[in-house]
Design a protein around this motif. Structure first.
Motif, mmCIF file in Angstrom:
data_model
loop_
_atom_site.group_PDB
_atom_site.id
_atom_site.type_symbol
_atom_site.label_atom_id
_atom_site.label_comp_id
_atom_site.label_asym_id
_atom_site.label_seq_id
_atom_site.Cartn_x
_atom_site.Cartn_y
_atom_site.Cartn_z
ATOM 1 N N ASP A 128 0.603 -1.215 -0.132
ATOM 2 C CA ASP A 128 0.588 -0.084 0.431
ATOM 3 C C ASP A 128 0.929 1.370 -0.053
ATOM 4 O OD1 ASP A 128 -1.302 1.970 0.602
ATOM 5 O OD2 ASP A 128 -3.373 0.623 1.683
ATOM 6 N N PHE A 129 1.307 2.140 -0.891
ATOM 7 C CA PHE A 129 2.212 2.979 -1.345
ATOM 8 C C PHE A 129 1.654 3.745 -0.135
ATOM 9 C CE2 PHE A 129 3.790 6.164 -3.811
ATOM 10 C CZ PHE A 129 5.160 6.063 -3.248
ATOM 11 N N LYS A 130 0.286 4.830 -0.258
ATOM 12 C CA LYS A 130 -0.347 5.439 0.882
ATOM 13 C C LYS A 130 0.682 5.025 1.817
ATOM 14 C CE LYS A 130 -3.751 7.670 -2.525
ATOM 15 N NZ LYS A 130 -5.346 7.934 -2.359
ATOM 16 N N LYS A 131 0.249 3.667 2.802
ATOM 17 C CA LYS A 131 0.665 3.371 3.772
ATOM 18 C C LYS A 131 2.097 4.001 3.828
ATOM 19 C CE LYS A 131 -3.573 0.725 5.545
ATOM 20 N NZ LYS A 131 -3.652 -0.587 5.764
ATOM 21 N N LEU A 132 3.332 3.560 3.056
ATOM 22 C CA LEU A 132 3.836 3.769 2.795
ATOM 23 C C LEU A 132 4.759 5.621 3.192
ATOM 24 C CD1 LEU A 132 5.909 1.395 0.663
ATOM 25 C CD2 LEU A 132 5.838 1.220 3.352
ATOM 26 N N ILE A 133 4.235 6.414 2.468
ATOM 27 C CA ILE A 133 4.298 7.234 2.378
ATOM 28 C C ILE A 133 3.927 8.334 3.834
ATOM 29 C CG2 ILE A 133 3.590 10.150 1.452
ATOM 30 C CD1 ILE A 133 2.251 7.998 -0.964
ATOM 31 N N ARG A 134 2.777 7.382 4.455
ATOM 32 C CA ARG A 134 2.584 7.747 5.874
ATOM 33 C C ARG A 134 3.376 7.797 7.109
ATOM 34 N NH1 ARG A 134 -1.937 5.764 6.541
ATOM 35 N NH2 ARG A 134 -3.132 7.024 5.072
ATOM 36 N N LEU A 135 4.167 6.231 6.565
ATOM 37 C CA LEU A 135 4.492 6.144 6.770
ATOM 38 C C LEU A 135 6.896 6.835 7.317
ATOM 39 C CD1 LEU A 135 6.466 4.270 9.355
ATOM 40 C CD2 LEU A 135 6.489 2.886 7.515
ATOM 41 N N ASP A 136 6.434 7.363 5.922
ATOM 42 C CA ASP A 136 7.862 7.823 5.773
ATOM 43 C C ASP A 136 7.859 9.203 6.329
ATOM 44 O OD1 ASP A 136 10.199 8.587 4.368
ATOM 45 O OD2 ASP A 136 9.462 8.606 2.725
ATOM 46 N N LEU A 137 6.386 10.352 6.367
ATOM 47 C CA LEU A 137 6.487 10.809 7.000
ATOM 48 C C LEU A 137 6.783 10.948 7.998
ATOM 49 C CD1 LEU A 137 3.304 12.184 4.872
ATOM 50 C CD2 LEU A 137 5.772 13.348 4.851
ATOM 51 N N MET A 138 6.053 10.534 9.254
ATOM 52 C CA MET A 138 6.856 10.121 10.649
ATOM 53 C C MET A 138 8.106 9.921 10.459
ATOM 54 S SD MET A 138 7.789 8.031 12.356
ATOM 55 C CE MET A 138 7.436 6.201 12.655
ATOM 56 N N SER B 230 15.087 1.030 6.308
ATOM 57 C CA SER B 230 15.060 1.178 4.830
ATOM 58 C C SER B 230 14.588 -0.084 4.130
ATOM 59 C CB SER B 230 17.006 1.421 4.388
ATOM 60 O OG SER B 230 17.070 2.894 4.889
ATOM 61 N N CYS B 231 16.003 -1.546 4.648
ATOM 62 C CA CYS B 231 15.100 -2.535 4.274
ATOM 63 C C CYS B 231 13.721 -2.298 4.395
ATOM 64 C CB CYS B 231 15.783 -3.909 5.134
ATOM 65 S SG CYS B 231 17.580 -3.772 5.351
ATOM 66 N N TYR B 232 13.370 -2.523 5.297
ATOM 67 C CA TYR B 232 11.347 -3.054 5.843
ATOM 68 C C TYR B 232 10.665 -2.269 4.456
ATOM 69 C CZ TYR B 232 6.839 -3.428 7.126
ATOM 70 O OH TYR B 232 5.613 -3.400 7.295
ATOM 71 N N PHE B 233 11.293 -1.491 4.254
ATOM 72 C CA PHE B 233 10.653 0.176 2.528
ATOM 73 C C PHE B 233 10.540 -0.842 1.719
ATOM 74 C CE2 PHE B 233 9.172 2.967 5.508
ATOM 75 C CZ PHE B 233 8.929 4.466 4.574
ATOM 76 N N THR C 43 7.144 -7.155 -2.021
ATOM 77 C CA THR C 43 5.948 -8.353 -1.457
ATOM 78 C C THR C 43 5.409 -9.049 -2.535
ATOM 79 O OG1 THR C 43 4.743 -6.472 0.104
ATOM 80 C CG2 THR C 43 6.108 -7.685 1.211
ATOM 81 N N PRO C 44 4.503 -7.839 -3.073
ATOM 82 C CA PRO C 44 3.931 -8.357 -4.352
ATOM 83 C C PRO C 44 4.291 -9.601 -5.112
ATOM 84 C CG PRO C 44 4.031 -6.194 -4.151
ATOM 85 C CD PRO C 44 5.279 -6.475 -3.662
ATOM 86 N N PHE C 45 5.891 -9.652 -5.459
ATOM 87 C CA PHE C 45 6.678 -10.705 -5.740
ATOM 88 C C PHE C 45 6.600 -12.034 -4.938
ATOM 89 C CE2 PHE C 45 7.813 -6.607 -7.365
ATOM 90 C CZ PHE C 45 6.668 -6.577 -8.991
ATOM 91 N N LEU C 46 7.028 -11.409 -3.609
ATOM 92 C CA LEU C 46 7.257 -12.648 -2.524
ATOM 93 C C LEU C 46 5.941 -13.551 -2.224
ATOM 94 C CD1 LEU C 46 9.371 -10.125 -0.460
ATOM 95 C CD2 LEU C 46 10.809 -11.967 -2.232
#
Length: 348
Positions: free
Chosen positions: A67-77, A113-116, A122-125
């Motif tokens: 979910d790209f938007k969730k990653l953006i939200r996390l990145d903003l924090m 960084s590795c988590y991002f 994950t769509p492939f994993l």
């Protein structure tokens, strides 16, 4: 993670971040002045270095849905607290400020960084266990564990040279979590799980303690993230907490601040260490209790800071997420268009 997740797993996340803070706390204390506290230091590493592996096992067990938007939200924090921490400690150099503005890309925090990057994979994993039979999935995990865990554990050298603090290890543990979710989702005997955990911790402690005693300095050979004993113990911990089943709004709320605690750890410690000096107590029998209180203080302060952020600037996040998402998608489409034109021009 899902808001509907049972509090037993959220409690595990809280204990994992507490353990990581304990290791960071002991890492800043010279325990060599006391044989007893050196042994406590080894024990702390033997138990709590399972924290990161447990985090990734949980991600794999429940599965990450990109979910790209969730990653953006996390990145903003992360960006907010990284810039806040950089300025707060007075590190106003141009390089430090630039890195704090792009913490994921600059690997400011290796785990995040590795988590991002893991999330992007994950769509492939997630297709691997869907496409492979159980037997072939087990073969894949066996090969990964042999190359990136068993050999580094007993060979005293590492193929990846990162101690398991990298993307390869994270992918391996994520897939192991998916395997547990698919093929080991039944109830297990808690006595056997405790025995497995005890044997794992016991071997790590005895081996690292012996190396530390013989060589005269702290050794962490068998408690590295890539250690097969750390991985085995982490699996036991996950399965043990799965046997619990309860719900607590307080625990779920607190666990929502785990990544913020990880990001704020260094900043909070910088300020606390101006008032707290562990050196006079490095040889004291009660050092471990001071460390426990110190780690809990970091957790509480970091959680409160993140709750304040949520209640204030965090209210702008939905708007900021949409803006960033729109800009990034525009950029992606623009690059895609340029690449297509170049391929058409040169290849036809």
């Amino acid at each position: 993670m899902s808001k509907d997740r049972s509090s037993n797993f959220e409690l595990l996340r809280l204990l994992c971040i507490f353990g990581i803070l304990m290791m960071h706390t002991f890492g800043g204390i010279d325990t060599s002045v006391s044989f007893f506290n050196t042994e406590i230091h080894v024990l702390v590493n033997s138990i709590f270095n399972m924290g990161v592996t447990c985090f990734i096992l949980l991600s794999g067990y429940f599965g990450i849905r990109f979910d790209f938007k969730k990653l953006i939200r996390l990145d903003l924090m992360i960006i907010f607290f990284t810039i806040f921490g950089t300025i707060a400690v007075g590190n106003l150099g141009i390089k430090a400020l630039i890195k704090s503005c792009i913490p994921v890309i600059s690997r400011y925090y290796w785990f995040i960084s590795c988590y991002f990057f893991l999330c992007f994979l994950t769509p492939f994993l997630n297709q691997i266990p869907e496409k492979l039979s159980k037997e072939n999935f087990e073969k894949l995990l066996a090969v990964l564990l042999l190359l990136f865990s068993v050999i580094p554990t007993f060979g005293f050298f590492e193929i990846m040279q990162d101690g398991g603090k990298g993307l390869v290890h994270m992918v391996m543990i994520y897939l192991l979590g998916r395997y547990l979710a698919l093929y080991h989702n039944r109830s297990h005997n808690t006595g056997r799980l405790f025995l497995g955990l005890f044997l794992s911790i016991g071997f790590i402690f005895l081996a690292d303690s012996s190396l530390t005693f013989v060589r005269g300095k702290l050794y962490t050979t068998f408690c590295r993230d890539c250690s097969i004993f750390i991985i085995f113990g982490s699996v036991m911990v996950l399965l043990l907490f799965r046997e619990l089943n309860f719900h607590s709004r307080f625990i779920n709320r607190a666990a929502g601040n785990v990544l913020a605690v990880y990001v704020l750890d260094g900043t909070v410690q910088t300020f606390l260490l101006k008032w707290i000096d562990f050196k006079p107590y490095a040889g004291s029998w009660f050092l471990v209790f001071l460390a426990i209180g110190y780690a809990l203080a970091i957790m509480i302060i970091a959680c409160l800071l993140n709750e304040v952020r949520k209640a204030t600037i965090g209210r702008l996040e939905p708007w900021l997420v949409n803006v960033v998402n729109a800009v990034v998608m525009w950029g992606v489409n623009a690059v895609r268009g340029v690449v297509r034109r170049l391929l058409t021009y040169f290849i036809g």
